[in-house]
Design an enzyme around this catalytic site. Structure first.
Site, PDB file in Angstrom:
ATOM      1  N   GLY A 136       0.135  -1.815   6.170  1.00  0.00           N
ATOM      2  CA  GLY A 136       0.591  -2.568   7.398  1.00  0.00           C
ATOM      3  C   GLY A 136      -0.326  -3.540   7.667  1.00  0.00           C
ATOM      4  O   GLY A 136      -1.329  -3.781   7.035  1.00  0.00           O
ATOM      5  N   TRP A 146      -3.228  -2.100  -1.466  1.00  0.00           N
ATOM      6  CA  TRP A 146      -2.873  -3.533  -1.744  1.00  0.00           C
ATOM      7  C   TRP A 146      -3.405  -4.390  -0.758  1.00  0.00           C
ATOM      8  O   TRP A 146      -3.078  -4.323   0.498  1.00  0.00           O
ATOM      9  CB  TRP A 146      -1.348  -3.556  -1.775  1.00  0.00           C
ATOM     10  CG  TRP A 146      -0.885  -5.224  -2.008  1.00  0.00           C
ATOM     11  CD1 TRP A 146      -0.363  -6.042  -0.945  1.00  0.00           C
ATOM     12  CD2 TRP A 146      -0.607  -5.778  -3.220  1.00  0.00           C
ATOM     13  NE1 TRP A 146      -0.334  -7.215  -1.854  1.00  0.00           N
ATOM     14  CE2 TRP A 146      -0.143  -7.072  -3.078  1.00  0.00           C
ATOM     15  CE3 TRP A 146      -0.840  -5.646  -4.553  1.00  0.00           C
ATOM     16  CZ2 TRP A 146       0.100  -8.157  -4.049  1.00  0.00           C
ATOM     17  CZ3 TRP A 146      -0.507  -6.356  -5.649  1.00  0.00           C
ATOM     18  CH2 TRP A 146      -0.112  -7.717  -5.273  1.00  0.00           C
ATOM     19  N   CYS A 201       0.792  -1.184  -0.026  1.00  0.00           N
ATOM     20  CA  CYS A 201       0.113  -0.034  -0.161  1.00  0.00           C
ATOM     21  C   CYS A 201       0.760   1.166  -0.028  1.00  0.00           C
ATOM     22  O   CYS A 201       1.948   1.362   0.487  1.00  0.00           O
ATOM     23  CB  CYS A 201      -0.938   0.116   1.025  1.00  0.00           C
ATOM     24  SG  CYS A 201      -2.136  -1.117   1.527  1.00  0.00           S
ATOM     25  N   HIS A 212      23.265 -40.886 -14.020  1.00  0.00           N
ATOM     26  CA  HIS A 212      22.271 -41.751 -14.971  1.00  0.00           C
ATOM     27  C   HIS A 212      22.085 -41.001 -16.218  1.00  0.00           C
ATOM     28  O   HIS A 212      20.973 -41.355 -17.065  1.00  0.00           O
ATOM     29  CB  HIS A 212      20.888 -41.935 -14.204  1.00  0.00           C
ATOM     30  CG  HIS A 212      21.249 -42.696 -13.113  1.00  0.00           C
ATOM     31  ND1 HIS A 212      21.228 -44.143 -12.821  1.00  0.00           N
ATOM     32  CD2 HIS A 212      21.128 -42.511 -11.697  1.00  0.00           C
ATOM     33  CE1 HIS A 212      21.389 -44.375 -11.687  1.00  0.00           C
ATOM     34  NE2 HIS A 212      21.236 -43.371 -10.917  1.00  0.00           N
ATOM     35  N   LYS A 252      15.660 -19.026 -12.527  1.00  0.00           N
ATOM     36  CA  LYS A 252      16.159 -17.824 -12.398  1.00  0.00           C
ATOM     37  C   LYS A 252      17.140 -17.385 -13.531  1.00  0.00           C
ATOM     38  O   LYS A 252      17.026 -16.291 -14.091  1.00  0.00           O
ATOM     39  CB  LYS A 252      16.722 -17.511 -11.025  1.00  0.00           C
ATOM     40  CG  LYS A 252      15.768 -17.384  -9.806  1.00  0.00           C
ATOM     41  CD  LYS A 252      14.768 -16.133  -9.774  1.00  0.00           C
ATOM     42  CE  LYS A 252      13.450 -16.512 -10.607  1.00  0.00           C
ATOM     43  NZ  LYS A 252      12.277 -17.215  -9.910  1.00  0.00           N
TER      44      LYS A 252
HETATM   45  O1  M6R Z   1       1.756 -15.949 -10.598  1.00  0.00           O
HETATM   46  P1  M6R Z   1       2.006 -17.231 -10.602  1.00  0.00           P
HETATM   47  O2  M6R Z   1       2.653 -17.804  -9.022  1.00  0.00           O
HETATM   48  O3  M6R Z   1       0.864 -18.255 -10.785  1.00  0.00           O
HETATM   49  O4  M6R Z   1       3.060 -17.549 -11.851  1.00  0.00           O
HETATM   50  C1  M6R Z   1       3.626 -18.690 -12.029  1.00  0.00           C
HETATM   51  C2  M6R Z   1       4.662 -18.639 -12.799  1.00  0.00           C
HETATM   52  O5  M6R Z   1       4.370 -17.890 -14.121  1.00  0.00           O
HETATM   53  C3  M6R Z   1       5.924 -17.893 -12.421  1.00  0.00           C
HETATM   54  O6  M6R Z   1       6.333 -18.350 -11.087  1.00  0.00           O
HETATM   55  C4  M6R Z   1       7.023 -17.768 -13.393  1.00  0.00           C
HETATM   56  O7  M6R Z   1       7.639 -18.777 -13.455  1.00  0.00           O
HETATM   57  C5  M6R Z   1       8.255 -16.611 -12.675  1.00  0.00           C
HETATM   58  N1  M6R Z   1       8.424 -15.773 -13.859  1.00  0.00           N
HETATM   59  C6  M6R Z   1       9.201 -17.267 -12.317  1.00  0.00           C
HETATM   60  O8  M6R Z   1      10.380 -16.305 -11.927  1.00  0.00           O
END
Ligand code: M6R
Length: 609
Positions: free
Chosen positions: A101, A74, A2, A505, A486
């Protein structure tokens, strides 16, 4: 999250506050509102949705005043709606308040205020503040605010005004930010400096526990012990965009650094040391229903799926309920065996991911009991699930999910221990250990965040690498997947996450000196096994970066680079181990000149199949 803004001076407060809210919209955007004092009356306008709706509202129903407060919301408590939008007033519309908060004890406060005759018009935690101030108000807003704050437990940044006294705004903060903009004959207040910079570069950052009385020509600040204090103003040299990111270069970096706070926000108000209890008010499953759960089925995508994978280890270990984890886009096209004894859990930051939403509808159609773990309040998934556990992380703007992931994990830890305690399959001692361990996590995260420059140095050495393997075992295996995701999504380097024991494997054939290996080797029952897997990779020429604990002596000779993270129980280690991997991906992406916050081909919320 917020965003809050306040103004007192000679200008039209409505214009100033609106411009400030525009800068703070990144902090929340499900509803907004402004209140001013005009002719001894509070004039208030609130609208659901983005700020421009509020602008339209004010265009058709104009208001004016030289003192006012505003808010962009928010949602945390109460769905996004006009009645839940701030500012909130007391019974007589004498006092009006905006808040950022979470008031942890709002339910008990609300009950006792209602017993005293106060009438509430929203489902928010914030409204109790307005009524408490009303209760204590005896012609002095400052005194009333101070008394009200004594009753409150939780986090807050608040601004309050009273129609009987348009000469001052009273503000306070604890565990939520608030800054005062200083100018001759006028004062500004905001959640962060981005909202003030167009008016003044001189700001005072309030400290935790401060209460301040702000007039056109003066600011009087009281510290946590009610002593008058002199907080010096500082000159801010950021431009507006830097300020929105609080000086960080990217939202992703800011969000990584927020994680000590956001994990705390996720468990705030949900654990009680005194009662040795987890309190999840929104999960209204009865004990009988919990005892009848035969299986847990978790469904999610991307990073949220990785959080689900970690929780499988936890659900099975602590609740003794068989648990499976599904990728939402696959789940909906297989033939899931689900009935009313299966608890399905849907994890989604946005709460709008199309595949996860479709899977939820499928599960509901099969009479499964459904729980959503979402960050965005009022999102489709949170509305359609039987019960929702919000993560309270605030808006995540960077496409690469970071703080939402650690928030999801925290919520899942709470849910696991909640179910286990209701089933009475964990001892009081285990629960007490869990509670104290979780309370300590924000400190451990803060320590981990201090490793950023060391990780930046390591990232420099690998910025031109074309491929990467991430290895881990057991509860940290999903963290290897998350680290690789990431790196892929923001730096476009091909990366694979693998269970370290599975290398032999097949994938070990890929390893040579061109394939660096990032490995999680923190203390755990599989530590020795991971060491052997590291040796296998090292023997084939791979450069090894190890995430480890200082007490792991062997790691120094077995790996090329070590990132020593603080030691925590293996059970909590994913919350810590993911952070160096977030930093690593971030720094490589920056060095490669990629668009960190909006990587190519991706969207924050995937609302199409
Ligand atoms: O909003 P959501 O958590 O459902 O989104 C899921 C994925 O699209 C999201 O976690 C995506 O993999 C991210 N960009 C990863 O960093």
């Amino acid at each position: 999250m917020c965003g809050i803004v306040g103004y007192i001076g000679k200008k039209n407060a409505v214009d100033v506050i609106y411009c400030g809210l525009e800068k703070l919209e990144y902090r929340g955007y499900d509803s907004a509102g402004i209140a001013v004092i005009d002719n001894k009356k509070i004039q208030r306008r609130r609208s659901i949705g983005k700020l421009k709706n509020l602008q339209e509202n004010i265009k058709t129903n104009s208001i004016y005043g030289n003192i006012g407060i505003g808010h962009t919301r928010w949602a945390t408590h109460g769905k996004p709606s006009q009645e839940n939008a701030h500012p909130h007033t007391d019974c007589n519309e004498k006092i009006v308040v905006v808040h950022n908060g979470i008031i942890e004890n709002y339910i008990e406060l609300k009950k006792s205020l209602q017993n005293e005759g106060h009438k509430f018009s929203s489902q928010t935690d914030t409204e109790v503040i307005a009524h408490l101030i009303e209760k204590y108000y005896k012609n002095d807003l400052l005194v009333a605010v101070k008394l009200a704050l004594k009753d409150i437990r939780g986090s807050y940044a608040i601004c309050a005004i009273c129609k009987e006294d348009k000469s001052r705004i009273v503000v306070a903060r604890k565990d939520a930010p608030l800054v005062i903009g200083v100018a001759l004959g006028e004062k500004y207040i905001a959640s962060d400096v981005s909202a003030l910079l167009q008016y003044t570069k001189d700001v005072i950052f309030l400290e935790n526990g401060d209460v301040a009385e702000i007039k056109e020509d003066s600011i009087k600040i009281f510290d946590i012990d009610d002593n008058v204090v002199d907080r010096k103003s500082q000159k801010i040299l950021w431009n507006a965009i830097q300020a929105e990111k609080c000086g960080y270069k990217h939202f992703m970096l800011k969000e990584i650094f927020e994680q000590a706070q956001t994990t705390q926000d996720t468990f705030r108000g949900r654990i009680s040391d005194e009662l040795n209890k987890i309190i999840l008010e929104s999960i209204k499953l009865t004990k009988k229903e919990i005892l009848s759960i035969s299986r847990i089925c978790i469904v999610a995508c991307g990073t949220s799926y990785h959080a689900g994978l970690i929780s499988k280890f936890l659900f099975e270990k602590f609740t003794e309920i068989p648990t499976e984890v599904n990728i939402a886009s696959e789940f909906r096209y297989c033939s899931p065996v689900i009935d009313d004894k299966v608890l399905t859990i849907f994890i989604s930051q946005s709460g709008e991911t199309a595949d996860t939403l479709a899977a939820l509808r499928l599960a509901r159609g099969k009479k499964s009991k459904t729980i959503a773990i979402c960050n965005v309040v009022g999102s489709s998934i949170s509305r359609e699930a039987n019960y929702t556990l919000y993560t309270h992380c605030g808006p995540e703007i960077g496409v690469a999910s970071t703080k939402a992931f650690t928030g999801q994990l925290t919520a899942l830890y709470l849910l696991v221990m909640y179910i286990a305690s209701i089933k009475e399959v964990i001892s009081n001692e285990q629960l007490a250990n869990f509670i104290s361990g979780l309370r300590d996590i924000p400190n451990k995260i803060s320590e981990t965040l201090k490793l950023s420059s060391q990780i930046e140095e390591i990232a420099k050495l690998f910025q031109n690498t074309k491929q990467f393997i991430y290895l881990a075992r057991n509860i940290n295996y999903p963290i290897a997947l998350e680290g690789a995701l990431k790196l892929k999504e923001i730096s476009y380097i091909y990366a694979e996450g693998y269970p370290a024991g599975e290398m032999k494997h097949g994938p070990i054939a890929l390893i040579d000196e061109t394939m660096p290996v990032m490995v999680i080797a923190t203390n755990s029952k599989v530590y020795e096994k991971v060491l052997s897997n590291i040796e296998e990779a090292k023997a084939r020429g791979a450069k090894i970066i190890a995430i480890a604990n200082k007490s792991n002596n062997d790691i120094v000779k077995n790996s090329d680079y070590q990132i020593f993270v603080p030691e925590v129980d293996d059970f909590f280690s994913p919350l810590i181990n993911v952070i160096p991997l977030q930093f690593f991906a971030y720094f490589v992406s920056v060095m490669k000149g990629c668009d960190v916050d909006q990587p190519r081909n991706l969207a924050k919320s995937v609302t199409v199949e």
